[in-house]
Design a protein around this motif. Structure first.
Motif, mmCIF file in Angstrom:
data_model
loop_
_atom_site.group_PDB
_atom_site.id
_atom_site.type_symbol
_atom_site.label_atom_id
_atom_site.label_comp_id
_atom_site.label_asym_id
_atom_site.label_seq_id
_atom_site.Cartn_x
_atom_site.Cartn_y
_atom_site.Cartn_z
ATOM 1 N N ILE A 54 0.702 -1.043 0.188
ATOM 2 C CA ILE A 54 0.008 -0.005 0.010
ATOM 3 C C ILE A 54 0.730 1.121 0.068
ATOM 4 O O ILE A 54 1.956 1.415 0.808
ATOM 5 C CB ILE A 54 -0.924 -0.110 1.182
ATOM 6 C CG1 ILE A 54 -1.957 -1.018 1.123
ATOM 7 C CG2 ILE A 54 -1.506 1.232 1.455
ATOM 8 C CD1 ILE A 54 -2.921 -1.406 2.430
ATOM 9 N N LEU A 74 -1.080 -0.231 9.009
ATOM 10 C CA LEU A 74 -1.413 -1.114 7.547
ATOM 11 C C LEU A 74 -0.326 -2.199 7.809
ATOM 12 O O LEU A 74 -0.743 -3.511 7.256
ATOM 13 C CB LEU A 74 -1.076 -0.300 6.575
ATOM 14 C CG LEU A 74 -2.247 0.875 6.214
ATOM 15 C CD1 LEU A 74 -1.483 1.804 5.169
ATOM 16 C CD2 LEU A 74 -3.179 0.419 5.808
ATOM 17 N N TYR A 79 0.357 -5.658 5.534
ATOM 18 C CA TYR A 79 0.879 -4.880 4.061
ATOM 19 C C TYR A 79 2.215 -4.533 4.321
ATOM 20 O O TYR A 79 2.647 -3.765 5.405
ATOM 21 C CB TYR A 79 -0.143 -3.793 3.655
ATOM 22 C CG TYR A 79 -1.709 -4.466 3.632
ATOM 23 C CD1 TYR A 79 -1.949 -5.045 2.320
ATOM 24 C CD2 TYR A 79 -2.446 -4.492 4.525
ATOM 25 C CE1 TYR A 79 -3.138 -5.560 1.926
ATOM 26 C CE2 TYR A 79 -3.684 -4.932 4.343
ATOM 27 C CZ TYR A 79 -4.075 -5.334 3.242
ATOM 28 O OH TYR A 79 -5.260 -6.013 2.868
ATOM 29 N N GLY A 130 -2.204 -1.214 -3.385
ATOM 30 C CA GLY A 130 -3.295 -0.128 -3.223
ATOM 31 C C GLY A 130 -2.559 1.104 -2.878
ATOM 32 O O GLY A 130 -1.308 1.254 -2.703
ATOM 33 N N PHE A 256 -9.283 -3.243 1.421
ATOM 34 C CA PHE A 256 -8.164 -3.763 1.089
ATOM 35 C C PHE A 256 -8.060 -5.102 0.889
ATOM 36 O O PHE A 256 -7.356 -5.898 -0.043
ATOM 37 C CB PHE A 256 -6.859 -2.947 1.631
ATOM 38 C CG PHE A 256 -6.510 -1.700 1.549
ATOM 39 C CD1 PHE A 256 -6.513 -1.378 0.163
ATOM 40 C CD2 PHE A 256 -6.310 -0.471 2.493
ATOM 41 C CE1 PHE A 256 -6.076 -0.102 -0.374
ATOM 42 C CE2 PHE A 256 -6.225 0.709 2.128
ATOM 43 C CZ PHE A 256 -5.857 0.886 0.663
#
Length: 261
Positions: A54, A74, A79, A130, A256
């Motif tokens: 991300i 995150l 991620y 993302g 996500f």
């Protein structure tokens, strides 16, 4: 003691304390010209990966504790996170009162460079990248999602835009899934402009918009209610919202997981 001094220095400079510093080229895409070499920070989960990734686009205040907090969150979801600094290389630390010094359109070139950089890393899952951004960074998400820039072909799969400045005239051709989260009491980036954007989208099915009726700007930032200056001397109210913040976080995590897992 030396490590402590390094951490203090990094924090003073606006850099995350526990992230790896990286740099990569900004890349011309469409009408977004390449900027200076971008510096940023990698937050990485334990292990070798590969991980979905991300890109974390900072607000008009630049990289700060808010950026660091989201980077760590995150990572806790599994991620690898890249947090580029779009302001420092361009000679500024913040643009909250001078928004045209660095624009979301300029930052798209940095996002393209970030995607190209992530594609070179063996610990990143190809095509599973993302982007998330807040305020100025949220506007950067919306702009990066435009078909004319072709970032989907560079591996951008989905984006989350927190209280973005929506521009119905220029941002109607979104071509990746986007989650848009806005507060109806936001007096800085009004939610009604996002409603206008939604009504004119060429592919409205790609965008899910959530409007929180009692939320102000920066509703996810756990800080005391405050008033801050914006452009042209205007004052804006910022406030944490105990309803909107956890709901938006849960929606972000699920969004996500849907598109990057």
């Amino acid at each position: 003691m030396i490590r402590l001094l390094v951490v203090v220095l990094l924090v003073a400079l606006g850099a995350p304390a526990w992230a790896q510093s990286v740099s990569f080229p900004s890349v011309t895409v469409g009408a977004s010209p390449a900027g200076p070499e971008v510096k940023g920070w990698i937050y990485k989960p334990p292990g070798n990966g590969p991980f979905p990734a991300i890109i974390l686009a900072h607000s008009c205040a630049g990289t700060n504790r808010h950026t660091d907090g989201w980077g760590k969150l995150l990572v806790s979801w599994g991620y690898l996170v890249l947090a580029p600094d779009s302001f420092g290389p361009r000679g500024t630390r913040a643009v909250c009162t001078t928004p045209n010094v660095v624009t979301p359109n300029m930052r798209v070139a940095d996002i393209a460079g970030a995607l190209d950089y992530l594609a070179t890393r063996s610990d990143v899952v190809k095509g599973k990248v993302g982007i998330i951004g807040h305020s100025h960074g949220g506007s950067t998400v919306i702009r990066s999602a435009q078909k004319k820039f072709g970032l989907a072909q560079r591996g951008l799969a989905a984006g989350v835009a927190y209280y973005p400045g929506c521009n119905p005239k220029f941002d109607g051709d979104i071509d990746i899934p986007v989650l848009l989260l806005a507060g109806d009491r936001d007096d800085w980036t009004p939610a009604d402009r996002c409603r206008s954007l939604m009504s004119g989208l060429t592919r409205g099915v790609l965008v899910e918009a959530i409007y929180y009726p009692n939320a102000y700007h920066s509703f996810d930032s756990k800080a005391a209610d405050r008033t801050v200056p914006g452009a042209a001397g205007k004052q804006h109210h910022l406030a944490y919202d105990t309803v909107a913040a956890p709901d938006a976080e849960a929606r972000t995590k699920a969004f996500f997981a849907k598109y990057l897992r």
